[in-house]
Write a protein that holds these residues in place. Sequence first.
Motif, mmCIF file in Angstrom:
data_model
loop_
_atom_site.group_PDB
_atom_site.id
_atom_site.type_symbol
_atom_site.label_atom_id
_atom_site.label_comp_id
_atom_site.label_asym_id
_atom_site.label_seq_id
_atom_site.Cartn_x
_atom_site.Cartn_y
_atom_site.Cartn_z
ATOM 1 N N ILE A 143 1.198 13.023 4.185
ATOM 2 C CA ILE A 143 0.470 11.829 4.635
ATOM 3 C C ILE A 143 1.318 11.049 5.640
ATOM 4 O O ILE A 143 0.818 10.620 6.684
ATOM 5 N N VAL A 144 2.601 10.883 5.342
ATOM 6 C CA VAL A 144 3.496 10.178 6.270
ATOM 7 C C VAL A 144 3.561 10.925 7.601
ATOM 8 O O VAL A 144 3.487 10.309 8.675
ATOM 9 N N CYS A 145 3.679 12.245 7.540
ATOM 10 C CA CYS A 145 3.776 13.041 8.771
ATOM 11 C C CYS A 145 2.471 13.032 9.565
ATOM 12 O O CYS A 145 2.493 13.180 10.787
ATOM 13 N N ARG A 146 1.361 12.855 8.919
ATOM 14 C CA ARG A 146 0.084 12.717 9.641
ATOM 15 C C ARG A 146 0.034 11.371 10.361
ATOM 16 O O ARG A 146 -0.551 11.257 11.427
ATOM 17 N N THR A 147 0.650 10.358 9.761
ATOM 18 C CA THR A 147 0.684 9.031 10.367
ATOM 19 C C THR A 147 1.658 8.993 11.541
ATOM 20 O O THR A 147 1.378 8.371 12.564
ATOM 21 N N ALA A 148 2.794 9.642 11.388
ATOM 22 C CA ALA A 148 3.826 9.712 12.435
ATOM 23 C C ALA A 148 4.171 11.191 12.633
ATOM 24 O O ALA A 148 5.120 11.704 12.035
ATOM 25 N N PRO A 149 3.399 11.898 13.472
ATOM 26 C CA PRO A 149 3.471 13.363 13.549
ATOM 27 C C PRO A 149 4.837 13.956 13.889
ATOM 28 O O PRO A 149 5.141 15.067 13.439
ATOM 29 N N LYS A 202 0.811 -1.220 0.000
ATOM 30 C CA LYS A 202 0.000 0.000 0.000
ATOM 31 C C LYS A 202 0.846 1.273 0.000
ATOM 32 O O LYS A 202 0.573 2.222 -0.747
ATOM 33 N N THR A 203 1.890 1.322 0.825
ATOM 34 C CA THR A 203 2.727 2.524 0.932
ATOM 35 C C THR A 203 3.386 2.842 -0.406
ATOM 36 O O THR A 203 3.330 3.984 -0.884
ATOM 37 N N VAL A 235 9.850 4.758 6.201
ATOM 38 C CA VAL A 235 9.087 4.729 4.952
ATOM 39 C C VAL A 235 9.610 3.614 4.057
ATOM 40 O O VAL A 235 8.833 2.878 3.435
ATOM 41 N N GLU A 266 8.245 0.376 5.518
ATOM 42 C CA GLU A 266 6.818 0.210 5.242
ATOM 43 C C GLU A 266 6.559 -0.112 3.771
ATOM 44 O O GLU A 266 5.627 -0.834 3.448
ATOM 45 N N SER A 284 4.506 13.066 1.511
ATOM 46 C CA SER A 284 5.270 13.370 2.726
ATOM 47 C C SER A 284 4.348 13.858 3.844
ATOM 48 O O SER A 284 4.537 13.498 5.016
#
Length: 153
Positions: free
Chosen positions: A24-30, A3-4, A79, A82, A22
């Motif tokens: 989206i990644v930061c929303r997942t791992a703030p 998926k990633t 990343v 994942e 990027s």
Amino acid sequence: MNKTLKIYNQLKNYPLGKKLFSIIVCRTAPYFGTIKPLITHLEANHCECQISKRKRVHNHINTVHVIAICNGLEMAMGVMAEATVPKHLRWIPKGMSVEYTAKAGTDIRCVAKMQPEDWQPGEQEVVVKAYDINNVVVVEGIIRLWISEKKKC
């Protein structure tokens, strides 16, 4: 393709697509958002992340603070992991060892690489390096991962 990697490949060719990925990644791992990173390259077993040199990531000598660089290296590794981890496995970081090899006076490119055959249960090492705009290594190290089989439900 997981998926990633699929999401990255769908977005990368659009204007601001890499920036959106990027975010989206930061929303997942703030915490990664504190360095405002940009994933510039992603494929199985390889990820590159850009950190812009700006005041918010400076240290007292006006270079990019090594902790900001470590954050970028961990993001690149996470990343990459994942986007690569086989479906039957899971991973978690166990530790990070880094060496400061030069002053980080420019934008920084953080790179994480792993070999396909390393995706085996047990402790594995991911090589991470941070480069300045002149391709000089400013930080290099290892992030240790614990890889295990997913529990069967």
